[in-house]
Design an enzyme around this catalytic site. Structure first.
Site, PDB file in Angstrom:
ATOM      1  N   ASN A  47       4.431 -13.077   5.596  1.00 53.75           N
ATOM      2  CA  ASN A  47       3.220 -12.319   5.300  1.00 53.75           C
ATOM      3  C   ASN A  47       2.041 -12.959   6.021  1.00 53.75           C
ATOM      4  O   ASN A  47       1.975 -14.176   6.201  1.00 53.75           O
ATOM      5  CB  ASN A  47       2.978 -12.202   3.790  1.00 53.75           C
ATOM      6  CG  ASN A  47       2.906 -13.519   3.057  1.00 53.75           C
ATOM      7  OD1 ASN A  47       3.607 -14.471   3.369  1.00 53.75           O
ATOM      8  ND2 ASN A  47       2.061 -13.579   2.038  1.00 53.75           N
ATOM      9  N   VAL A  48       1.128 -12.109   6.481  1.00 51.02           N
ATOM     10  CA  VAL A  48      -0.064 -12.550   7.193  1.00 51.02           C
ATOM     11  C   VAL A  48      -1.256 -11.887   6.525  1.00 51.02           C
ATOM     12  O   VAL A  48      -1.391 -10.665   6.552  1.00 51.02           O
ATOM     13  CB  VAL A  48      -0.005 -12.163   8.699  1.00 51.02           C
ATOM     14  CG1 VAL A  48      -1.267 -12.625   9.411  1.00 51.02           C
ATOM     15  CG2 VAL A  48       1.241 -12.755   9.353  1.00 51.02           C
ATOM     16  N   ALA A  51      -9.042 -11.815   5.626  1.00 52.39           N
ATOM     17  CA  ALA A  51     -10.185 -11.779   4.708  1.00 52.39           C
ATOM     18  C   ALA A  51     -10.522 -10.347   4.303  1.00 52.39           C
ATOM     19  O   ALA A  51     -11.006 -10.101   3.207  1.00 52.39           O
ATOM     20  CB  ALA A  51     -11.396 -12.459   5.336  1.00 52.39           C
ATOM     21  N   SER A  52     -10.244  -9.401   5.184  1.00 53.00           N
ATOM     22  CA  SER A  52     -10.357  -7.983   4.844  1.00 53.00           C
ATOM     23  C   SER A  52      -8.983  -7.576   4.326  1.00 53.00           C
ATOM     24  O   SER A  52      -8.079  -7.252   5.104  1.00 53.00           O
ATOM     25  CB  SER A  52     -10.742  -7.176   6.090  1.00 53.00           C
ATOM     26  OG  SER A  52     -10.765  -5.804   5.797  1.00 53.00           O
ATOM     27  N   TYR A  53      -8.801  -7.625   3.013  1.00 48.31           N
ATOM     28  CA  TYR A  53      -7.479  -7.528   2.400  1.00 48.31           C
ATOM     29  C   TYR A  53      -6.628  -6.351   2.863  1.00 48.31           C
ATOM     30  O   TYR A  53      -5.416  -6.459   2.954  1.00 48.31           O
ATOM     31  CB  TYR A  53      -7.597  -7.510   0.875  1.00 48.31           C
ATOM     32  CG  TYR A  53      -8.150  -8.783   0.290  1.00 48.31           C
ATOM     33  CD1 TYR A  53      -7.888 -10.024   0.870  1.00 48.31           C
ATOM     34  CD2 TYR A  53      -8.934  -8.752  -0.842  1.00 48.31           C
ATOM     35  CE1 TYR A  53      -8.398 -11.190   0.332  1.00 48.31           C
ATOM     36  CE2 TYR A  53      -9.452  -9.930  -1.385  1.00 48.31           C
ATOM     37  CZ  TYR A  53      -9.178 -11.137  -0.797  1.00 48.31           C
ATOM     38  OH  TYR A  53      -9.682 -12.289  -1.334  1.00 48.31           O
ATOM     39  N   GLU A  60       8.219  -8.367   5.210  1.00 47.63           N
ATOM     40  CA  GLU A  60       9.254  -7.407   5.579  1.00 47.63           C
ATOM     41  C   GLU A  60       8.829  -6.586   6.786  1.00 47.63           C
ATOM     42  O   GLU A  60       9.589  -6.402   7.736  1.00 47.63           O
ATOM     43  CB  GLU A  60       9.567  -6.460   4.409  1.00 47.63           C
ATOM     44  CG  GLU A  60      10.073  -7.152   3.171  1.00 47.63           C
ATOM     45  CD  GLU A  60       8.963  -7.522   2.183  1.00 47.63           C
ATOM     46  OE1 GLU A  60       7.916  -8.078   2.601  1.00 47.63           O
ATOM     47  OE2 GLU A  60       9.151  -7.248   0.981  1.00 47.63           O
TER      48      GLU A  60
END
Length: 135
Positions: A47-48, A51-53, A60
């Site tokens: 997962n990456v 800050a901007s969710y 995956e």
């Protein structure tokens, strides 16, 4: 390629290793994934976060997009590792992406505990929308 117990263990180990590369400074929830393609290749992803969710990417999808970028078009299995006491299955967005390349793919979720989920994508996402719906 047959998905033997040895292949399952290989995928699970690759997913655990992939979580080590996770960029998850906000959630502190490193996730790793490994996908087995029909050609027998394994692609991994983590997962990456951002800050901007809304711009985050799950492990995956990272693994699947890497496989697609290498020319792969069919997924036989996906293994997901989460650092939790119980196994966690892929989110809805990831289920939809898995469906694109492996509508009946084996999905294995493992964790730090002994719990595990082993099912197929069509069980996780029944009546899925996919390429066949586009006519």
């Amino acid at each position: 390629m047959k998905i033997t117990p040895a292949v399952r263990r290989r995928l699970e180990k690759a997913a655990r290793r992939a979580a080590e590369a996770s960029y998850s400074p906000y959630s502190k929830f490193p996730v790793g994934a490994a996908v087995l393609t029909s050609s027998g290749h394994v692609f991994t992803g983590c997962n990456v976060e951002n800050a901007s969710y809304g711009l985050c990417n799950c492990a995956e999808r990272t693994a699947i997009f890497s496989a697609a970028a290498a020319g792969e078009r069919a997924i036989k299995a996906v293994a997901v590792y989460t650092p939790t006491p119980t196994a966690t299955s892929p989110c809805g967005a990831c289920r939809q992406v898995i469906n694109e390349f492996g509508p009946t793919a084996l999905v294995i979720s493992v964790c730090d505990g002994s719990d595990r989920i082993e099912t197929t994508l069509d069980q996780l996402l029944p009546h899925a929308f996919g390429p066949g719906n586009l006519g």
